[in-house]
Write a protein that holds these residues in place. Structure first.
Motif, PDB file in Angstrom:
ATOM      1  N   LEU A 111       5.963  -2.723  -5.075  1.00 19.40           N
ATOM      2  CA  LEU A 111       7.125  -2.034  -4.487  1.00 19.40           C
ATOM      3  C   LEU A 111       8.383  -2.885  -4.566  1.00 19.40           C
ATOM      4  CD1 LEU A 111       5.575  -0.724  -1.146  1.00 19.40           C
ATOM      5  CD2 LEU A 111       6.093   0.634  -3.156  1.00 19.40           C
ATOM      6  N   ASN A 112       9.510  -2.200  -4.648  1.00 18.19           N
ATOM      7  CA  ASN A 112      10.813  -2.850  -4.529  1.00 18.19           C
ATOM      8  C   ASN A 112      10.941  -3.327  -3.073  1.00 18.19           C
ATOM      9  OD1 ASN A 112      13.585  -3.242  -4.002  1.00 18.19           O
ATOM     10  ND2 ASN A 112      14.137  -1.834  -5.647  1.00 18.19           N
ATOM     11  N   PRO A 113      11.369  -4.592  -2.836  1.00 18.22           N
ATOM     12  CA  PRO A 113      11.432  -5.101  -1.452  1.00 18.22           C
ATOM     13  C   PRO A 113      12.330  -4.256  -0.537  1.00 18.22           C
ATOM     14  CG  PRO A 113      11.860  -6.857  -3.055  1.00 18.22           C
ATOM     15  CD  PRO A 113      11.765  -5.596  -3.829  1.00 18.22           C
ATOM     16  N   GLU A 114      13.272  -3.476  -1.120  1.00 15.42           N
ATOM     17  CA  GLU A 114      14.223  -2.744  -0.261  1.00 15.42           C
ATOM     18  C   GLU A 114      13.682  -1.396   0.210  1.00 15.42           C
ATOM     19  OE1 GLU A 114      18.062  -2.524  -2.229  1.00 15.42           O
ATOM     20  OE2 GLU A 114      17.773  -4.560  -2.977  1.00 15.42           O
ATOM     21  N   ILE A 115      12.505  -1.018  -0.236  1.00 18.79           N
ATOM     22  CA  ILE A 115      11.984   0.314   0.108  1.00 18.79           C
ATOM     23  C   ILE A 115      11.599   0.376   1.589  1.00 18.79           C
ATOM     24  CG2 ILE A 115       9.527  -0.079  -0.331  1.00 18.79           C
ATOM     25  CD1 ILE A 115       9.581   2.538  -1.999  1.00 18.79           C
ATOM     26  N   SER A 116      11.627   1.580   2.167  1.00 21.66           N
ATOM     27  CA  SER A 116      11.240   1.716   3.579  1.00 21.66           C
ATOM     28  C   SER A 116       9.716   1.719   3.697  1.00 21.66           C
ATOM     29  CB  SER A 116      11.813   3.019   4.147  1.00 21.66           C
ATOM     30  OG  SER A 116      10.949   3.537   5.127  1.00 21.66           O
ATOM     31  N   MET A 117       9.180   0.664   4.321  1.00 21.61           N
ATOM     32  CA  MET A 117       7.716   0.518   4.404  1.00 21.61           C
ATOM     33  C   MET A 117       7.094   1.602   5.287  1.00 21.61           C
ATOM     34  SD  MET A 117       6.902  -1.672   2.305  1.00 21.61           S
ATOM     35  CE  MET A 117       5.155  -1.712   2.604  1.00 21.61           C
ATOM     36  N   THR A 118       7.820   2.044   6.329  1.00 23.26           N
ATOM     37  CA  THR A 118       7.224   3.062   7.217  1.00 23.26           C
ATOM     38  C   THR A 118       6.987   4.352   6.440  1.00 23.26           C
ATOM     39  OG1 THR A 118       9.483   3.384   7.957  1.00 23.26           O
ATOM     40  CG2 THR A 118       8.018   2.276   9.497  1.00 23.26           C
ATOM     41  N   LYS A 119       7.959   4.682   5.567  1.00 29.45           N
ATOM     42  CA  LYS A 119       7.785   5.915   4.770  1.00 29.45           C
ATOM     43  C   LYS A 119       6.611   5.761   3.801  1.00 29.45           C
ATOM     44  CE  LYS A 119      12.486   7.718   4.996  1.00 29.45           C
ATOM     45  NZ  LYS A 119      13.788   7.741   4.310  1.00 29.45           N
ATOM     46  N   VAL A 120       6.503   4.572   3.214  1.00 24.03           N
ATOM     47  CA  VAL A 120       5.396   4.332   2.275  1.00 24.03           C
ATOM     48  C   VAL A 120       4.066   4.507   3.006  1.00 24.03           C
ATOM     49  CG1 VAL A 120       4.208   2.557   0.912  1.00 24.03           C
ATOM     50  CG2 VAL A 120       6.682   2.809   0.726  1.00 24.03           C
ATOM     51  N   GLU A 121       3.996   3.944   4.229  1.00 25.50           N
ATOM     52  CA  GLU A 121       2.741   4.043   4.981  1.00 25.50           C
ATOM     53  C   GLU A 121       2.409   5.482   5.346  1.00 25.50           C
ATOM     54  OE1 GLU A 121       2.199   1.106   8.091  1.00 25.50           O
ATOM     55  OE2 GLU A 121       3.387  -0.298   6.904  1.00 25.50           O
ATOM     56  N   GLN A 122       3.479   6.266   5.655  1.00 25.65           N
ATOM     57  CA  GLN A 122       3.233   7.680   5.975  1.00 25.65           C
ATOM     58  C   GLN A 122       2.631   8.398   4.768  1.00 25.65           C
ATOM     59  OE1 GLN A 122       7.122   8.879   7.190  1.00 25.65           O
ATOM     60  NE2 GLN A 122       6.717   8.559   9.366  1.00 25.65           N
ATOM     61  N   ILE A 123       3.192   8.102   3.582  1.00 21.34           N
ATOM     62  CA  ILE A 123       2.683   8.755   2.364  1.00 21.34           C
ATOM     63  C   ILE A 123       1.228   8.364   2.126  1.00 21.34           C
ATOM     64  CG2 ILE A 123       2.923   8.849  -0.155  1.00 21.34           C
ATOM     65  CD1 ILE A 123       5.974   8.603   0.285  1.00 21.34           C
ATOM     66  N   LEU A 124       0.913   7.050   2.310  1.00 25.09           N
ATOM     67  CA  LEU A 124      -0.467   6.591   2.108  1.00 25.09           C
ATOM     68  C   LEU A 124      -1.404   7.298   3.082  1.00 25.09           C
ATOM     69  CD1 LEU A 124       0.098   2.754   1.673  1.00 25.09           C
ATOM     70  CD2 LEU A 124      -0.737   4.298  -0.075  1.00 25.09           C
ATOM     71  N   LYS A 125      -0.908   7.498   4.315  1.00 23.88           N
ATOM     72  CA  LYS A 125      -1.741   8.104   5.363  1.00 23.88           C
ATOM     73  C   LYS A 125      -2.207   9.505   4.971  1.00 23.88           C
ATOM     74  CE  LYS A 125      -1.156   6.905  10.151  1.00 23.88           C
ATOM     75  NZ  LYS A 125      -0.018   6.726  11.038  1.00 23.88           N
ATOM     76  N   THR A 126      -1.362  10.241   4.208  1.00 24.95           N
ATOM     77  CA  THR A 126      -1.747  11.617   3.855  1.00 24.95           C
ATOM     78  C   THR A 126      -3.075  11.624   3.098  1.00 24.95           C
ATOM     79  OG1 THR A 126      -0.537  11.526   1.765  1.00 24.95           O
ATOM     80  CG2 THR A 126       0.647  12.430   3.665  1.00 24.95           C
ATOM     81  N   ASP A 127      -3.418  10.506   2.476  1.00 26.75           N
ATOM     82  CA  ASP A 127      -4.686  10.451   1.740  1.00 26.75           C
ATOM     83  C   ASP A 127      -5.718   9.600   2.483  1.00 26.75           C
ATOM     84  OD1 ASP A 127      -6.327  10.989  -0.556  1.00 26.75           O
ATOM     85  OD2 ASP A 127      -6.044   8.906  -1.157  1.00 26.75           O
ATOM     86  N   GLY A 128      -5.363   9.194   3.716  1.00 25.61           N
ATOM     87  CA  GLY A 128      -6.287   8.341   4.455  1.00 25.61           C
ATOM     88  C   GLY A 128      -6.309   6.918   3.915  1.00 25.61           C
ATOM     89  N   ALA A 129      -5.284   6.548   3.133  1.00 23.37           N
ATOM     90  CA  ALA A 129      -5.236   5.180   2.596  1.00 23.37           C
ATOM     91  C   ALA A 129      -4.352   4.325   3.504  1.00 23.37           C
ATOM     92  CB  ALA A 129      -4.664   5.203   1.187  1.00 23.37           C
ATOM     93  N   TYR A 130      -4.440   3.014   3.374  1.00 21.90           N
ATOM     94  CA  TYR A 130      -3.656   2.117   4.224  1.00 21.90           C
ATOM     95  C   TYR A 130      -3.468   0.784   3.510  1.00 21.90           C
ATOM     96  CZ  TYR A 130      -8.438   0.666   4.906  1.00 21.90           C
ATOM     97  OH  TYR A 130      -9.727   0.275   4.669  1.00 21.90           O
ATOM     98  N   LEU A 131      -2.464   0.029   3.977  1.00 19.57           N
ATOM     99  CA  LEU A 131      -2.219  -1.301   3.406  1.00 19.57           C
ATOM    100  C   LEU A 131      -3.162  -2.288   4.064  1.00 19.57           C
ATOM    101  CD1 LEU A 131       1.671  -1.389   3.406  1.00 19.57           C
ATOM    102  CD2 LEU A 131       0.173  -0.973   1.484  1.00 19.57           C
ATOM    103  N   VAL A 132      -3.714  -3.217   3.302  1.00 19.79           N
ATOM    104  CA  VAL A 132      -4.654  -4.168   3.884  1.00 19.79           C
ATOM    105  C   VAL A 132      -3.923  -5.260   4.639  1.00 19.79           C
ATOM    106  CG1 VAL A 132      -6.484  -5.807   3.426  1.00 19.79           C
ATOM    107  CG2 VAL A 132      -6.371  -3.694   2.164  1.00 19.79           C
ATOM    108  N   LYS A 133      -2.861  -5.795   4.024  1.00 19.97           N
ATOM    109  CA  LYS A 133      -2.080  -6.795   4.753  1.00 19.97           C
ATOM    110  C   LYS A 133      -0.692  -6.791   4.173  1.00 19.97           C
ATOM    111  CE  LYS A 133      -4.150 -10.317   1.839  1.00 19.97           C
ATOM    112  NZ  LYS A 133      -5.083 -11.373   1.778  1.00 19.97           N
ATOM    113  N   GLU A 134       0.186  -7.535   4.816  1.00 21.07           N
ATOM    114  CA  GLU A 134       1.551  -7.588   4.310  1.00 21.07           C
ATOM    115  C   GLU A 134       1.524  -8.093   2.892  1.00 21.07           C
ATOM    116  OE1 GLU A 134       4.107  -6.361   5.154  1.00 21.07           O
ATOM    117  OE2 GLU A 134       4.096  -6.099   7.297  1.00 21.07           O
ATOM    118  N   GLU A 135       2.694  -8.176   2.316  1.00 18.05           N
ATOM    119  CA  GLU A 135       2.840  -8.579   0.917  1.00 18.05           C
ATOM    120  C   GLU A 135       1.835  -9.646   0.529  1.00 18.05           C
ATOM    121  OE1 GLU A 135       6.134 -10.769  -1.704  1.00 18.05           O
ATOM    122  OE2 GLU A 135       6.752  -9.893   0.172  1.00 18.05           O
TER     123      GLU A 135
END
Length: 711
Positions: free
Chosen positions: A42-66
Motif C-alpha cells: 500500500l501507498n503510506p498515505e492511504i486510509s488504513m481504516t478504509k482498507v480494513e473495512q474492505i478486508l472485513k467484507t471478506d472476513g480478512a484482516y491484517l496480521v500486524k502493522e507494516e
C-alpha cells in the motif's frame, strides 16, 4: 510502498475483488494484494481504516502493522502492534472445522428423524445446521447481492434462499455444509503450499556474534555492516555473505545451492549467509549487508515469484469475470422458459435453476493454477533452482530449444592440462615447475596442478623475464630456457616429427605451453578448459525430458567448440561468437520454438535477456543473475533436468485441472436439458472439482525418487 500480511482471504476471486476495491480509494491506485502469499502493498498515505473495512467484507484482516521489507523477521516484540496481532489462520481453520462437524452432526440427526417426527422439530434443526456452517458466506453473499456483485458467495446465497423457499431443507443444509467444507479445504490447500514456502524462508538466521575489540557481542543480523568480523560456532548459521578470515571448517550450503554435500572452507574462501557451519570455529569478515546477501535476494525473489500472474492465470481470471454473469443468465433461462413457454412446473424448474447457479461457482477454475504454481516454485527453490515468477515456470515447461554458453556452463571455466608430451624426462617437469612457480597466470596454475602429480625437485632460478606475446625466458644453472607458446621456439630448428605433434595438438583445439632450452624442445603441455563431469549426463537427461534441440554458443574457436560439443552431446554448436552474435543466434533460434539460454558471465547477459527464458549459473556474475529469469544456485547444471520436469508437471496439472473443472460443469449443465440436475450433483460437480484440483496440485511438492545428476 508499505507491506502488510493479510490472513483470512477466502479465495483467489475474493482477493482480486478486494484489490479492485482498495484501488478505488484515494492513493490506492498502486495497491496490490496477492492471494498466493497474502501480501498487501500500500501507498503510506492511504486510509488504513478504509482498507480494513474492505478486508472485513471478506472476513480478512491484517496480521500486524507494516511488515519489514524482508518478510521473514518474526520478531515477537512487534507481533502485537495490531488489534489482530495474533495469527488466526490456525485458529480460524480449527474453529471452522469444529463448526462444520457440529452442523454435520445436527444435519445427520435431522435427516434420520425426518418423517418420523414433526417437521416443527426437524426444520429448526436444518436451519441451525445451515446457520452454523453457512452464515459467513451468507452474510457476504447478501451484501454482494445488494451491490449487484456476483461472485461465488452471491451464487451460493441465492441457491440457499431458493432451496429454503421451495422447502428443500435437506439439500439447502447440504449446500451450506459442503460450501463451508469447500472453503476450508481451499484455504488449507493454499496454506499448505504457502507453509512449505515459509519453511524455506526460515533458513534466514536472526542474529550474529560480532567481534568488537576482542569481545563477542550478539547483534541482530540487520545491524551488520560490510567489514564487520563475526564468529560462527559449530552448528551455527553464517549470518551474511563474507570471506573466512580465520579458522577452517566444512559448511553445508544446501539452503542456498540445494547441494547436500558439505563444502570445505579455509581462510580467504567465500561463504554464503544462511549456510550452516559444521565442525570448526570460523571467523568471517562480512562482505555484504544482510539485505544484499545471496540468501536475502533468494528469499525476496522467491516471494516476488509467487505474486506474478501467469498467462494461464490471467486468462482464467478474465474468464471467471464473464463466466459468472453468463451462468446467472443460463440459470434465469432454466427457471423461466420451461414454466412460461412450455407449461413446466415452477417448483421443479426453480430448483433446476438453483442447481445451475451452484454449478456456476468458478472456484475450481480459479484454483486450477495458483496452488500448482506455488508448489512448483517451492519445489524448485528447495533444490536450489530459483524461478523468478510463475510466468517463467510456465515457460520452462514449454521450452523446446536450450542454448548453452560453453565456458563456465558446460565446462568449468578453468584451464587444465589435457595432454603432456615429454621429450626430456629429466628436465621437462623440473624446469617447468621452476619457471611457472613464480607466475600467477591461469595457464601456469594448470601446469603446476599437472606437475603436482609428479615427484619434482624444482631448480633455482637465476634470472627470469617475460617476453610479451610469447612467454617467459629464464636462466637456470647457467642455461637459458624458454616456456610459452609456439612463438617462443621460432629460433629452434624443430624436427618434422615434433612439428606434426604440435600441429595435431593444435587441431584438437588445445592451447600449447612449450618448454625448450636453446637447442631443443623438452616437452609440451596441451591445455584446455575442463569439461564438467556431469555435462554429458545433463544433456542426455534434457533430451529425454522432451527438449529436442540443445545448442552450444561460444566465443572460443571452432576446433574447441567442436570438441566440447562432441564430448557433451549437444545437437548443434557455433564457435567464434561475440556477445552480439550470441544475441542474434538466440533470436534466430526463437523463430523455430521457445528458447532458453543458459550462461554465467557478463558476456552472456545480452543473450539471456533476449531469450524467451534466461537461466543463469548462481556462481556466475551478478549481471547474468540479475538478467536471468531462473537462477541455478549450484555451480553446475545437474539440477536443470529436474527443474524442467517439475515445470512440465506443473503445466500438465494446470491443463488437467482446467479440464476437470470445466468438464464437470459442462456435464452438470447438460443434465438440465432433461431436467435431471439435482442440487446434490451440482454441489458435487463444484465441490468435488475444487477439492480434487487442490489435492492434485499439491502432488507437485512430493519429492520424486529420481535424483538429480551430481557433479
Amino acid at each position: 510502498m508499505n507491506e502488510f500480511k493479510v490472513k483470512g482471504l477466502s479465495c483467489g476471486n475474493c482477493a482480486a475483488k478486494i484489490e479492485r476495491e482498495i484501488q478505488k480509494l484515494e492513493h490506492g491506485d498502486t495497491a496490490t494484494l496477492s492471494y498466493n502469499t497474502g501480501r498487501l502493498m500500500l501507498n503510506p498515505e492511504i486510509s488504513m481504516t478504509k482498507v480494513e473495512q474492505i478486508l472485513k467484507t471478506d472476513g480478512a484482516y491484517l496480521v500486524k502493522e507494516e511488515m519489514e521489507s524482508h518478510h521473514h523477521e518474526h520478531d515477537d516484540h512487534h507481533d502485537h502492534s495490531h488489534s489482530h496481532g495474533h495469527d488466526h489462520s490456525h485458529g480460524s481453520n480449527s474453529t471452522m472445522l469444529r463448526l462444520l462437524i457440529g452442523s454435520a452432526a445436527i444435519y445427520i440427526a435431522a435427516f434420520f428423524l425426518d418423517g418420523n417426527i414433526s417437521s416443527y422439530i426437524t426444520i429448526p434443526m436444518y436451519l441451525l445446521a445451515i446457520i452454523i456452517s453457512g452464515y459467513t458466506t451468507f452474510i457476504r453473499g447478501i451484501k454482494n447481492l445488494f451491490r449487484l456483485e456476483f461472485n461465488i458467495d452471491t451464487l451460493m446465497s441465492i441457491a440457499l434462499i431458493g432451496a429454503v423457499a421451495i422447502g428443500e431443507w435437506k439439500e439447502a443444509t447440504l449446500v451450506a455444509i459442503l460450501f463451508g467444507l469447500n472453503e476450508l479445504l481451499e484455504g488449507l490447500g493454499m496454506e499448505k503450499a504457502r507453509r512449505s514456502m515459509e519453511t524455506l524462508l526460515q533458513v534466514a538466521p536472526k542474529e550474529a556474534i560480532k567481534l568488537v575489540n576482542g569481545e563477542e557481542i550478539i547483534v541482530p543480523i540487520k545491524s551488520l555492516a560490510v567489514g564487520d568480523i563475526v564468529i560462527v560456532k559449530p552448528g551455527g548459521k553464517i549470518p551474511s555473505d563474507g570471506t573466512v578470515s580465520a579458522g577452517r571448517s566444512s559448511v553445508n550450503e544446501a539452503a542456498i545451492t540445494g547441494e547436500s554435500l558439505p563444502v570445505e572452507k579455509a581462510v580467504g574462501e567465500n561463504v554464503y549467509g544462511g549456510s550452516i557451519n559444521n565442525e570448526g570455529l570460523l571467523q568471517i569478515q562480512i562482505n555484504k549487508a544482510y539485505k544484499d546477501s545471496s540468501l536475502a535476494k533468494i528469499l525476496h525473489l522467491v516471494q516476488e515469484a509467487q505474486e506474478t500472474k501467469t498467462p494461464t492465470e490471467l486468462f482464467i481470471n478474465k474468464f471467471a469475470k464473464y463466466y459468472t454473469p453468463i451462468i446467472m443468465i443460463i440459470a434465469a433461462i432454466v427457471m423461466l422458459v420451461p414454466p412460461l413457454l412450455l407449461g413446466g412446473d415452477w417448483t421443479h424448474w426453480l430448483y433446476q435453476g438453483l442447481a445451475v447457479l451452484i454449478v456456476g461457482c468458478p472456484c475450481a477454475l480459479i484454483l486450477a493454477s495458483p496452488i500448482a504454481i506455488v508448489s512448483g516454485i517451492t519445489r524448485n527453490a528447495r533444490n536450489g533452482v530459483l524461478v523468478k515468477g510463475g510466468v517463467y515456470l510456465e515457460q520452462l515447461g514449454k521450452i523446446t530449444t536450450l542454448a548453452f554458453d560453453k565456458t563456465g556452463t558446460l565446462t568449468k571455466g578453468e584451464p587444465h592440462v589435457e595432454q603432456a608430451i615429454v621429450y626430456d624426462e629429466d628436465r621437462f617437469y623440473s624446469i617447468a615447475a621452476a619457471i611457472e612457480n613464480a607466475s600467477s597466470h591461469p595457464l601456469a596454475k594448470a601446469v603446476m596442478k599437472k606437475i603436482a602429480d609428479h615427484e619434482v625437485t624444482p631448480y633455482k632460478l637465476q634470472d627470469i623475464q617475460t617476453v610479451t606475446g610469447r612467454g617467459i625466458q629464464a636462466t637456470i644453472n647457467g642455461v637459458k630456457y624458454s616456456l610459452g607458446n609456439e612463438q617462443t621456439v621460432l629460433h629452434l630448428n624443430v624436427p618434422a616429427s615434433i612439428q606434426s605433434e604440435i600441429n595435431s595438438l593444435k587441431d584438437q583445439g588445445l592451447t600449447l605451453v612449450i618448454v625448450a632450452d636453446h637447442e631443443q624442445i623438452l616437452g609440451i603441455f596441451g591445455i584446455a578448459d575442463e569439461i564438467r563431469a556431469e555435462s554429458k549426463a545433463v544433456i542426455a537427461a534434457l533430451h529425454q525430458s522432451g527438449i529436442n534441440k540443445t545448442v552450444m554458443l561460444t566465443g572460443d574457436h571452432a576446433k574447441t567448440a567442436e570438441k566440447v560439443a562432441k564430448a557433451v552431446g549437444v545437437t548443434d554448436y557455433y564457435g567464434g561468437l561475440l556477445p552480439e552474435d550470441k544475441v542474434n543466434k538466440v533470436k534466430a533460434l526463437a523463430k523455430e520454438g521457445k528458447v532458453a539460454m543458459i550462461g554465467d558471465g557478463i558476456n552472456d547477459a545480452p543473450a539471456l535477456a533476449s531469450a524467451d527464458l534466461g537461466i543463469a549459473m548462481g556462481k556466475g556474475t551478478d549481471s547474468a543473475i540479475e538478467t536471468a529469469d531462473i537462477v541455478l544456485m549450484q555451480d553446475h547444471l545437474g539440477r536443470l533436468p529436474e527443474a524442467v520436469s517439475i515445470a512440465k508437471k506443473v503445466n500438465r496439472i494446470i491443463k488437467f485441472n482446467i479440464g476437470v473443472a470445466l468438464g464437470l460443469k459442462i456435464f452438470a449443465l447438460l443434465l438440465t436439458i432433461p431436467g435431471l440436475l439435482t442440487l446434490w450433483i451440482a454441489i458435487l460437480s463444484d465441490m468435488g472439482a475444487t477439492i480434487f484440483v487442490s489435492l492434485v496440485s499439491l502432488t507437485v511438492l512430493i519429492q520424486s525418487k529420481k535424483h538429480h545428476i551430481e557433479s
